[in-house]
Scaffold this active site. Structure first.
Site, PDB file in Angstrom:
ATOM      1  N   ALA A  17       0.844  -1.202   0.000  1.00  0.00           N
ATOM      2  CA  ALA A  17       0.000   0.000   0.000  1.00  0.00           C
ATOM      3  C   ALA A  17       0.875   1.246   0.000  1.00  0.00           C
ATOM      4  O   ALA A  17       0.660   2.192   0.758  1.00  0.00           O
ATOM      5  CB  ALA A  17      -0.928  -0.019   1.207  1.00  0.00           C
TER       6      ALA A  17
ATOM      7  N   VAL B   4       2.597   3.269  -5.505  1.00  0.00           N
ATOM      8  CA  VAL B   4       1.927   2.680  -6.683  1.00  0.00           C
ATOM      9  C   VAL B   4       0.640   1.971  -6.251  1.00  0.00           C
ATOM     10  O   VAL B   4      -0.400   2.096  -6.911  1.00  0.00           O
ATOM     11  CB  VAL B   4       2.863   1.688  -7.418  1.00  0.00           C
ATOM     12  CG1 VAL B   4       2.139   1.046  -8.595  1.00  0.00           C
ATOM     13  CG2 VAL B   4       4.127   2.388  -7.908  1.00  0.00           C
ATOM     14  N   GLY B   5       0.700   1.254  -5.129  1.00  0.00           N
ATOM     15  CA  GLY B   5      -0.474   0.500  -4.661  1.00  0.00           C
ATOM     16  C   GLY B   5      -1.665   1.400  -4.392  1.00  0.00           C
ATOM     17  O   GLY B   5      -2.786   1.123  -4.830  1.00  0.00           O
TER      18      GLY B   5
ATOM     19  N   ASP C 152      -0.401  -4.413   3.554  1.00  0.00           N
ATOM     20  CA  ASP C 152       0.998  -3.967   3.703  1.00  0.00           C
ATOM     21  C   ASP C 152       1.503  -4.438   5.058  1.00  0.00           C
ATOM     22  O   ASP C 152       0.719  -4.938   5.874  1.00  0.00           O
ATOM     23  CB  ASP C 152       1.093  -2.428   3.571  1.00  0.00           C
ATOM     24  CG  ASP C 152       2.465  -1.984   3.077  1.00  0.00           C
ATOM     25  OD1 ASP C 152       3.484  -2.373   3.681  1.00  0.00           O
ATOM     26  OD2 ASP C 152       2.528  -1.246   2.072  1.00  0.00           O
TER      27      ASP C 152
ATOM     28  N   ASN D 207      13.844  -7.365  -3.754  1.00  0.00           N
ATOM     29  CA  ASN D 207      12.463  -7.527  -4.204  1.00  0.00           C
ATOM     30  C   ASN D 207      12.105  -8.978  -4.515  1.00  0.00           C
ATOM     31  O   ASN D 207      10.946  -9.378  -4.391  1.00  0.00           O
ATOM     32  CB  ASN D 207      12.179  -6.599  -5.394  1.00  0.00           C
ATOM     33  CG  ASN D 207      12.031  -5.151  -4.942  1.00  0.00           C
ATOM     34  OD1 ASN D 207      12.018  -4.886  -3.739  1.00  0.00           O
ATOM     35  ND2 ASN D 207      11.899  -4.235  -5.883  1.00  0.00           N
TER      36      ASN D 207
ATOM     37  N   ASN E 130       9.535  -4.118  -9.478  1.00  0.00           N
ATOM     38  CA  ASN E 130      10.705  -4.220 -10.367  1.00  0.00           C
ATOM     39  C   ASN E 130      11.839  -5.035  -9.742  1.00  0.00           C
ATOM     40  O   ASN E 130      11.907  -5.132  -8.519  1.00  0.00           O
ATOM     41  CB  ASN E 130      11.214  -2.804 -10.679  1.00  0.00           C
ATOM     42  CG  ASN E 130      10.440  -2.191 -11.825  1.00  0.00           C
ATOM     43  OD1 ASN E 130      10.296  -2.805 -12.873  1.00  0.00           O
ATOM     44  ND2 ASN E 130       9.926  -0.989 -11.617  1.00  0.00           N
TER      45      ASN E 130
ATOM     46  N   HIS F 162      11.123  -4.335 -19.368  1.00  0.00           N
ATOM     47  CA  HIS F 162      10.899  -3.030 -18.755  1.00  0.00           C
ATOM     48  C   HIS F 162      12.211  -2.528 -18.157  1.00  0.00           C
ATOM     49  O   HIS F 162      12.347  -2.301 -16.979  1.00  0.00           O
ATOM     50  CB  HIS F 162       9.827  -3.170 -17.665  1.00  0.00           C
ATOM     51  CG  HIS F 162       9.422  -1.876 -17.049  1.00  0.00           C
ATOM     52  ND1 HIS F 162       9.050  -0.784 -17.788  1.00  0.00           N
ATOM     53  CD2 HIS F 162       9.307  -1.489 -15.740  1.00  0.00           C
ATOM     54  CE1 HIS F 162       8.733   0.207 -16.968  1.00  0.00           C
ATOM     55  NE2 HIS F 162       8.889  -0.194 -15.727  1.00  0.00           N
TER      56      HIS F 162
HETATM   57  N1  APR Z   1       4.338  -7.502   2.074  1.00  0.00           N
HETATM   58  C1  APR Z   1       3.536  -6.424   1.879  1.00  0.00           C
HETATM   59  N2  APR Z   1       4.000  -5.195   1.606  1.00  0.00           N
HETATM   60  C2  APR Z   1       5.330  -5.030   1.561  1.00  0.00           C
HETATM   61  C3  APR Z   1       6.225  -6.100   1.746  1.00  0.00           C
HETATM   62  C4  APR Z   1       5.680  -7.375   2.021  1.00  0.00           C
HETATM   63  N3  APR Z   1       6.455  -8.442   2.215  1.00  0.00           N
HETATM   64  N4  APR Z   1       7.490  -5.600   1.634  1.00  0.00           N
HETATM   65  C5  APR Z   1       7.382  -4.298   1.358  1.00  0.00           C
HETATM   66  N5  APR Z   1       6.083  -3.944   1.314  1.00  0.00           N
HETATM   67  C6  APR Z   1       5.487  -2.622   1.093  1.00  0.00           C
HETATM   68  C7  APR Z   1       6.220  -1.482   1.797  1.00  0.00           C
HETATM   69  O1  APR Z   1       5.888  -1.443   3.180  1.00  0.00           O
HETATM   70  C8  APR Z   1       5.697  -0.269   1.038  1.00  0.00           C
HETATM   71  O2  APR Z   1       4.560   0.333   1.642  1.00  0.00           O
HETATM   72  O3  APR Z   1       5.566  -2.245  -0.273  1.00  0.00           O
HETATM   73  C9  APR Z   1       5.300  -0.834  -0.334  1.00  0.00           C
HETATM   74  C10 APR Z   1       6.072  -0.236  -1.497  1.00  0.00           C
HETATM   75  O4  APR Z   1       5.692   1.089  -1.585  1.00  0.00           O
HETATM   76  P1  APR Z   1       6.709   2.281  -1.947  1.00  0.00           P
HETATM   77  O5  APR Z   1       7.927   2.147  -1.102  1.00  0.00           O
HETATM   78  O6  APR Z   1       5.927   3.545  -1.909  1.00  0.00           O
HETATM   79  O7  APR Z   1       7.153   1.914  -3.456  1.00  0.00           O
HETATM   80  P2  APR Z   1       6.319   2.210  -4.800  1.00  0.00           P
HETATM   81  O8  APR Z   1       6.729   3.506  -5.355  1.00  0.00           O
HETATM   82  O9  APR Z   1       4.879   1.930  -4.566  1.00  0.00           O
HETATM   83  O10 APR Z   1       6.940   1.071  -5.745  1.00  0.00           O
HETATM   84  C11 APR Z   1       6.667  -0.287  -5.508  1.00  0.00           C
HETATM   85  O11 APR Z   1       6.605  -0.861  -7.824  1.00  0.00           O
HETATM   86  O12 APR Z   1       7.039   0.389  -9.721  1.00  0.00           O
HETATM   87  C12 APR Z   1       7.554  -0.547  -8.828  1.00  0.00           C
HETATM   88  O13 APR Z   1       9.946  -0.143  -8.844  1.00  0.00           O
HETATM   89  C13 APR Z   1       8.759  -0.013  -8.077  1.00  0.00           C
HETATM   90  O14 APR Z   1       9.444  -2.087  -7.091  1.00  0.00           O
HETATM   91  C14 APR Z   1       8.770  -0.871  -6.861  1.00  0.00           C
HETATM   92  C15 APR Z   1       7.268  -1.136  -6.607  1.00  0.00           C
END
Ligand code: APR
Length: 311
Positions: free
Chosen positions: A11, A14-15, A34, A98, A123, A178
């Site tokens: 969340a 992007v989410g 999340d 990741n 990614n 990508h």
């Molecule tokens: N389970 C659930 N959520 C998780 C986990 C997990 N095991 N590990 C990390 N997260 C959550 C983080 O807590 C964070 O809120 O994933 C979220 C990622 O959000 P952002 O850090 O804001 O990243 P964002 O810009 O959304 O990008 C997410 O999408 O476009 C791709 O390259 C980008 O790999 C990246 C992904």
């Protein structure tokens, strides 16, 4: 009528942007998952989005949770969990961290939704789709990745700026991984149905191609703290809508290839037909020698990243 259930894992930027897009269009009810270190962030974001409903006029139910039980029997699961890149990083630099996150997310999701469709966003995208395909054991129809809709939207935006025309009049065709080795194809990119190769000089087309390839990096450089999310969120929303509304829409997506374009056992960006079953068909087009060489470079980059997966 039963409503579609859409789970979004991660969340973050992007989410939640995806959730806002889908909520407004009432594509289905949404579960945001999340695992914040402190607080109850997913619940807070879900409530915030719920409170936007009366303003925009949507009745989408949005739940935020740290518990995967709430995702059971999802129609589609969008995986955005994981690290975004920072300036100076390539998408491939994210693979170690990741891959661990995506592997655990996929395991937790598929045990509760064995018939769902997995849409990956994390990614490095093509390698994460491959990992999800292997970890889930799902047929290839139900595992795909968002990249091409975003990359081609960027190219459309740049073409529209260059020609001072509506983005709605512009279509763009981007294939391949990508990464910065993606393959924009100008002869299939059109303004009002006319190929841009008939409308723009070669040097302007080359500039658009290069800006498209570096489009994600351009945003990272400007933001400094993370990567793009408005256009990625819209791109995911479009794909989810195409799938859940069974539109049979032709869009680019990262798909597991079994011989198409001469490629096997790799996830790669190709034009697909999206409907309620997921990937209904992969479209194959003939490519020039130069385009094939560019695709090959993109394949090599993905294979190198795939070799770092814990499989
Ligand atoms: N389970 C659930 N959520 C998780 C986990 C997990 N095991 N590990 C990390 N997260 C959550 C983080 O807590 C964070 O809120 O994933 C979220 C990622 O959000 P952002 O850090 O804001 O990243 P964002 O810009 O959304 O990008 C997410 O999408 O476009 C791709 O390259 C980008 O790999 C990246 C992904």
């Amino acid at each position: 009528m039963t409503r579609n259930k859409i789970s979004i894992i991660g969340a973050g930027h992007v989410g939640t942007t995806t959730a806002a897009w889908l909520a407004e269009r009432e594509v289905g009810d949404i579960v945001l998952v999340d695992i914040p270190a402190t607080g109850d962030m997913p619940k807070g974001k879900a409530l915030d989005l719920t409170e936007a409903g009366p303003i925009w006029g949507y009745d989408t139910q949005i739940t935020g949770t740290t518990n995967y039980e709430a995702t059971a029997k999802s129609d589609i699961v969008i995986v955005t969990a994981g690290m975004p890149r920072k300036p100076g990083m390539s998408r491939e630099d994210l693979v170690g961290t990741n891959a661990r996150i995506v592997q655990s997310v996929v395991e937790q999701v598929v045990s509760r939704s064995p018939d769902t469709i997995l849409l990956l966003v994390t990614n490095p995208l093509d390698s994460m789709v491959y990992l999800a395909k292997k970890v889930s054991g799902f047929p290839r129809e139900r595992v795909l990745g968002q990249a091409g809709v975003l990359d081609s939207a960027r190219m459309r935006a740049f073409i529209a700026m260059e020609m001072n025309v509506s983005v709605e009049s512009v279509w763009a065709f981007v294939m391949g991984g990508h990464g910065d080795e993606m393959v924009p194809i100008p002869r299939y990119s059109t303004v009002g149905g006319i190929p841009i190769t008939d409308l723009l000089p070669a040097d302007r087309i080359e500039a658009i191609v290069q800006r498209t390839r570096g489009g994600g990096g351009e945003i990272v450089q400007l933001l400094k703290t993370g990567s793009a999310y408005y256009a990625p969120g819209a791109a995911v929303g479009k794909m989810v809508e195409a799938i859940l509304k069974d539109k049979h829409m032709v869009l680019p997506a990262s798909a597991y290839l079994e011989g198409e374009y001469g490629l096997n056992d790799i996830c790669f960006g190709v034009p697909v037909v999206l409907g309620r079953r997921g990937i209904e068909r992969i479209l194959e087009i003939s490519l020039t020698r130069e385009e094939k060489e560019e695709l090959q470079r993109s394949v090599e980059l993905i294979r190198k990243t795939m070799s770092m997966l814990p499989l």
